[in-house]
Design a protein around this motif. Sequence first.
Motif, PDB file in Angstrom:
ATOM      1  N   THR A   1       4.120 -44.774  15.956  1.00  0.00           N
ATOM      2  CA  THR A   1       5.156 -43.737  15.897  1.00  0.00           C
ATOM      3  C   THR A   1       6.453 -44.227  16.514  1.00  0.00           C
ATOM      4  N   LEU A   2       6.362 -44.889  17.671  1.00  0.00           N
ATOM      5  CA  LEU A   2       7.560 -45.385  18.348  1.00  0.00           C
ATOM      6  C   LEU A   2       8.258 -46.479  17.550  1.00  0.00           C
ATOM      7  N   ALA A   3       7.515 -47.150  16.668  1.00  0.00           N
ATOM      8  CA  ALA A   3       8.118 -48.197  15.838  1.00  0.00           C
ATOM      9  C   ALA A   3       8.837 -47.623  14.627  1.00  0.00           C
ATOM     10  N   THR A   4       8.727 -46.306  14.423  1.00  0.00           N
ATOM     11  CA  THR A   4       9.437 -45.637  13.331  1.00  0.00           C
ATOM     12  C   THR A   4      10.610 -44.860  13.927  1.00  0.00           C
ATOM     13  N   ASP A   5      11.224 -44.001  13.118  1.00  0.00           N
ATOM     14  CA  ASP A   5      12.325 -43.190  13.645  1.00  0.00           C
ATOM     15  C   ASP A   5      11.852 -41.803  14.079  1.00  0.00           C
ATOM     16  N   ARG A   6      10.525 -41.641  14.208  1.00  0.00           N
ATOM     17  CA  ARG A   6       9.977 -40.365  14.660  1.00  0.00           C
ATOM     18  C   ARG A   6       9.732 -40.409  16.162  1.00  0.00           C
ATOM     19  N   ALA A   7      10.053 -39.314  16.845  1.00  0.00           N
ATOM     20  CA  ALA A   7       9.763 -39.218  18.268  1.00  0.00           C
ATOM     21  C   ALA A   7       8.272 -38.936  18.461  1.00  0.00           C
ATOM     22  N   LEU A   8       7.794 -39.195  19.665  1.00  0.00           N
ATOM     23  CA  LEU A   8       6.374 -39.053  19.978  1.00  0.00           C
ATOM     24  C   LEU A   8       6.176 -37.923  20.977  1.00  0.00           C
ATOM     25  N   LEU A   9       5.251 -37.015  20.675  1.00  0.00           N
ATOM     26  CA  LEU A   9       4.881 -35.939  21.588  1.00  0.00           C
ATOM     27  C   LEU A   9       3.432 -36.147  22.009  1.00  0.00           C
ATOM     28  N   LEU A  10       3.207 -36.353  23.304  1.00  0.00           N
ATOM     29  CA  LEU A  10       1.859 -36.474  23.856  1.00  0.00           C
ATOM     30  C   LEU A  10       1.447 -35.106  24.369  1.00  0.00           C
ATOM     31  N   LEU A  11       0.400 -34.561  23.766  1.00  0.00           N
ATOM     32  CA  LEU A  11      -0.032 -33.195  24.058  1.00  0.00           C
ATOM     33  C   LEU A  11      -1.431 -33.234  24.646  1.00  0.00           C
ATOM     34  N   GLY A  12      -1.713 -32.357  25.588  1.00  0.00           N
ATOM     35  CA  GLY A  12      -3.058 -32.292  26.148  1.00  0.00           C
ATOM     36  C   GLY A  12      -3.111 -31.370  27.343  1.00  0.00           C
ATOM     37  N   VAL A  13      -4.334 -31.082  27.794  1.00  0.00           N
ATOM     38  CA  VAL A  13      -4.500 -30.245  28.976  1.00  0.00           C
ATOM     39  C   VAL A  13      -4.070 -31.040  30.197  1.00  0.00           C
ATOM     40  N   PRO A  14      -3.826 -30.373  31.322  1.00  0.00           N
ATOM     41  CA  PRO A  14      -3.414 -31.107  32.525  1.00  0.00           C
ATOM     42  C   PRO A  14      -4.435 -32.170  32.907  1.00  0.00           C
ATOM     43  N   GLY A  15      -3.927 -33.306  33.365  1.00  0.00           N
ATOM     44  CA  GLY A  15      -4.806 -34.356  33.848  1.00  0.00           C
ATOM     45  C   GLY A  15      -5.345 -35.302  32.808  1.00  0.00           C
ATOM     46  N   THR A  16      -4.785 -35.299  31.604  1.00  0.00           N
ATOM     47  CA  THR A  16      -5.265 -36.196  30.549  1.00  0.00           C
ATOM     48  C   THR A  16      -4.400 -37.451  30.419  1.00  0.00           C
ATOM     49  N   ALA A  17      -3.642 -37.760  31.450  1.00  0.00           N
ATOM     50  CA  ALA A  17      -2.871 -39.015  31.551  1.00  0.00           C
ATOM     51  C   ALA A  17      -1.677 -39.072  30.614  1.00  0.00           C
ATOM     52  N   LYS A  18      -1.094 -37.918  30.282  1.00  0.00           N
ATOM     53  CA  LYS A  18       0.063 -37.922  29.391  1.00  0.00           C
ATOM     54  C   LYS A  18       1.247 -38.659  30.022  1.00  0.00           C
TER      55      LYS A  18
END
Length: 385
Positions: A96-113
């Motif tokens: 994703t970072l190698a394209t022109d799209r931004a990256l959203l890391l989603l998860g519950v607290p404590g999942t190392a986002k």
Amino acid sequence: MTVPETTATTATTTATTAAAVGEASGAEALRPHAEDAFADELKALAAADDRPRPARWRLSPWAVATYLQGGTLPDGTVITPKYVGPRRLIEVAVTTLATDRALLLLGVPGTAKTWVSEHLAAAVSGDSTLLVQGTAGTPEEAVRYGWNYAQLLAHGPSRDALVPSPLMRAMADGMTARVEELTRIPADVQDSLITILSEKTLPIPELGQEVQAVRGFNVIATANDRDRGVNELSSALRRRFNTVVLPLPATPDAEVDIVSRRVDQIGRSLDLPAAPEGLAEIRRVVTVFRELRDGVTTDGRTKLKSPSGTLSTAEAISVVTNGLALAAHFGDGILRPGDVAAGILGAVVRDPAADRVVWQEYLETVVRERDGWKDFYRACREVSV
């Protein structure tokens, strides 16, 4: 020209202070940035990396994924895992970072986002500090730009008076910017990201100018699953992101591995002694957290009530680290049930009324009857009174 004594003294003091700050930002920093803490690994990867690299990337996508997931290079250099989890998730994030799209890391607290976000930025751009920390009070200036008001009043609007945000700096330099806790940022401030992510442009109407992003620019944002409804993302903004959901560790062994690695790293930074005999207590903490989190015992025979807290892997790391410090400073250096009992109680009982009932029921119906857990039961009873 002779410098007055007071000026010379001030200059010397300033230089000494700057040197001290520089030293603190390096080896003496309590928590070095990822690019500093793992500089040797990043250097070894760059030397061994002969694959194509996107514009302004320090490493190829393959090398970035290897840095996150760990491996052994042809020269024998061992790359330690930064994220223990499905490799495909990391590969999708890096792609994703190698394209022109931004990256959203989603998860519950404590999942190392945040952890993954920092290490991705360090591996891609060599700088993980271009950070906007999202809070309920994050202003639009933190995303776009602000002004040096002394310059503004003295000379009027100009580029010299403009204070760029981390995002603006990342756009100009082709770097990776980070936005933490995106859903905690007010909705109107969130929307200022739309033009940046879609048009790759940041207008400066006061100057009749704009900043155009150069190749290499991208954004990594993190958001908490439990914050849905705090400031939920608009559909227009969500479409600008590719979303990768980071799950909780799939197995107890994987979670024990994660906790052990991070406790070891944190312990070294705090000069705490290694605790090779502490693996049993780490496994016990992880077991307690997983059972209460999942609402069922490991063998699947007993249903449990879950407390109000998240009981995340990050909290397990905190409990074990605190226990290790207790063992080192007030015990014999060996991690024992009494060293982790109070930490577990504090993590589980967030709501004194409801959570205490859940904890007492778990102690009496599960912990008390479990073979080999008598010492742990007694330690928990002592701190629960």
